[in-house]
Design a protein around this motif. Structure first.
Motif, PDB file in Angstrom:
ATOM      1  N   LYS A 141       0.757  -1.124   0.194  1.00  0.00           N
ATOM      2  CA  LYS A 141      -0.040   0.145  -0.342  1.00  0.00           C
ATOM      3  C   LYS A 141       1.051   1.329  -0.067  1.00  0.00           C
ATOM      4  O   LYS A 141       0.383   1.943  -0.747  1.00  0.00           O
ATOM      5  CB  LYS A 141      -0.251  -0.051   1.150  1.00  0.00           C
ATOM      6  CG  LYS A 141      -1.678  -0.828   1.456  1.00  0.00           C
ATOM      7  CD  LYS A 141      -3.056  -0.758   2.239  1.00  0.00           C
ATOM      8  CE  LYS A 141      -3.914  -1.745   2.975  1.00  0.00           C
ATOM      9  NZ  LYS A 141      -4.849  -1.747   3.777  1.00  0.00           N
ATOM     10  N   HIS A 142       2.157   0.993   0.678  1.00  0.00           N
ATOM     11  CA  HIS A 142       2.691   2.338   0.419  1.00  0.00           C
ATOM     12  C   HIS A 142       3.875   2.633  -0.199  1.00  0.00           C
ATOM     13  O   HIS A 142       4.299   3.866  -0.686  1.00  0.00           O
ATOM     14  CB  HIS A 142       3.432   3.089   1.941  1.00  0.00           C
ATOM     15  CG  HIS A 142       2.532   2.516   3.282  1.00  0.00           C
ATOM     16  ND1 HIS A 142       1.949   4.070   3.718  1.00  0.00           N
ATOM     17  CD2 HIS A 142       2.670   1.814   4.217  1.00  0.00           C
ATOM     18  CE1 HIS A 142       1.471   3.500   4.751  1.00  0.00           C
ATOM     19  NE2 HIS A 142       2.134   2.408   5.526  1.00  0.00           N
ATOM     20  N   SER A 143       3.484   1.622  -0.940  1.00  0.00           N
ATOM     21  CA  SER A 143       5.078   2.005  -2.383  1.00  0.00           C
ATOM     22  C   SER A 143       3.963   1.556  -4.056  1.00  0.00           C
ATOM     23  O   SER A 143       4.955   1.786  -4.377  1.00  0.00           O
ATOM     24  CB  SER A 143       5.771   0.361  -2.099  1.00  0.00           C
ATOM     25  OG  SER A 143       5.161  -0.938  -2.410  1.00  0.00           O
ATOM     26  N   SER A 144       3.325   1.735  -3.125  1.00  0.00           N
ATOM     27  CA  SER A 144       2.374   1.993  -4.901  1.00  0.00           C
ATOM     28  C   SER A 144       2.453   2.889  -5.066  1.00  0.00           C
ATOM     29  O   SER A 144       2.692   3.639  -4.743  1.00  0.00           O
ATOM     30  CB  SER A 144       0.585   0.812  -4.631  1.00  0.00           C
ATOM     31  OG  SER A 144      -0.143   2.057  -3.882  1.00  0.00           O
ATOM     32  N   HIS A 145       1.928   2.834  -6.965  1.00  0.00           N
ATOM     33  CA  HIS A 145       2.140   4.421  -7.826  1.00  0.00           C
ATOM     34  C   HIS A 145       1.227   5.601  -6.646  1.00  0.00           C
ATOM     35  O   HIS A 145       2.364   7.041  -7.082  1.00  0.00           O
ATOM     36  CB  HIS A 145       2.015   3.902  -9.234  1.00  0.00           C
ATOM     37  CG  HIS A 145       2.103   5.579  -9.453  1.00  0.00           C
ATOM     38  ND1 HIS A 145       3.232   6.113  -9.920  1.00  0.00           N
ATOM     39  CD2 HIS A 145       1.122   6.255 -10.167  1.00  0.00           C
ATOM     40  CE1 HIS A 145       3.305   7.020 -10.978  1.00  0.00           C
ATOM     41  NE2 HIS A 145       1.731   6.751 -11.246  1.00  0.00           N
ATOM     42  N   SER A 146       0.213   5.561  -6.865  1.00  0.00           N
ATOM     43  CA  SER A 146      -0.835   6.140  -5.969  1.00  0.00           C
ATOM     44  C   SER A 146      -0.206   6.927  -4.865  1.00  0.00           C
ATOM     45  O   SER A 146      -0.923   7.631  -4.404  1.00  0.00           O
ATOM     46  CB  SER A 146      -2.188   5.733  -5.745  1.00  0.00           C
ATOM     47  OG  SER A 146      -2.088   4.447  -5.489  1.00  0.00           O
ATOM     48  N   ALA A 147      -0.127   5.698  -3.841  1.00  0.00           N
ATOM     49  CA  ALA A 147       0.498   6.068  -2.583  1.00  0.00           C
ATOM     50  C   ALA A 147       2.177   6.986  -3.077  1.00  0.00           C
ATOM     51  O   ALA A 147       1.671   7.850  -1.729  1.00  0.00           O
ATOM     52  CB  ALA A 147       0.696   4.965  -1.615  1.00  0.00           C
ATOM     53  N   ILE A 148       2.566   6.802  -3.024  1.00  0.00           N
ATOM     54  CA  ILE A 148       3.989   7.543  -3.521  1.00  0.00           C
ATOM     55  C   ILE A 148       3.144   8.972  -3.945  1.00  0.00           C
ATOM     56  O   ILE A 148       3.717  10.039  -3.492  1.00  0.00           O
ATOM     57  CB  ILE A 148       5.102   6.745  -4.231  1.00  0.00           C
ATOM     58  CG1 ILE A 148       5.078   5.320  -4.011  1.00  0.00           C
ATOM     59  CG2 ILE A 148       5.988   8.660  -5.157  1.00  0.00           C
ATOM     60  CD1 ILE A 148       6.399   4.911  -5.084  1.00  0.00           C
TER      61      ILE A 148
END
Length: 170
Positions: A141-148
């Motif tokens: 969840k923290h390393s996905s494109h949208s989270a970044i």
């Protein structure tokens, strides 16, 4: 023959003194019994002894007339079977059996303890697997494109996605 002077004392050993006392005690007992027999006081005792022996003999005859299995049950109940020769020979075997039973009980107890520990460790492994899955989900969840992108916007950093297709270099 030797002559002894008056100043010399003859001392008896302890064993001789004890033997003399025992003989004197025996003489007194014999005299007492002879008086009892002569006066007739011993007749009652003799009659009681004879009666007691007759009772004992009748009891033994009754026991001999009983069937063997009843005598066996009676000896088991009273505990006389433990004094029988047949059972005395078996004591060693019974002791060995007792040791074997104790060892088997100890082995079963040890196996039960190991099984309980195994089940506890299995539950811990299941919990650790679930925790690993949840941790990997959080990491994803923290390393996905949208989270970044969201984190960058929170910090005030503007980044744009590339407009063209990226080229893969081999």
């Amino acid at each position: 023959m030797t002559e002894y002077h008056e100043s010399e004392y003859f001392t008896d050993s302890q064993e001789e003194i004890a033997e003399r006392e025992a003989q004197e005690t025996l003489r007194r007992m014999v005299r007492t019994e002879i008086r009892r027999v002569q006066t007739g006081a011993a007749d009652a005792d003799i009659a009681e002894d004879i009666a007691r022996e007759e009772e004992q003999q009748t009891l033994e005859e009754k026991k001999a007339k009983r069937p063997r299995w009843i005598m066996w049950i009676n000896s088991v109940i009273t505990g006389d079977i433990l004094l029988a020769e047949e059972v005395e020979r078996v004591y060693t075997l019974l002791t060995i059996l007792g040791v074997i039973f104790f060892a088997s009980i100890a082995t079963i107890f040890g196996a039960l303890q190991r099984d309980l520990r195994y089940n506890q460790l299995e539950k811990e492994v299941v919990l650790l697997k679930e925790q690993a899955i949840r941790t990997s989900e959080e990491c994803y969840k923290h390393s996905s494109h949208s989270a970044i992108l969201r984190k960058l916007k929170e910090r005030g950093i503007e980044i744009e996605d590339p407009k063209s297709q990226p080229k893969i270099v081999k």
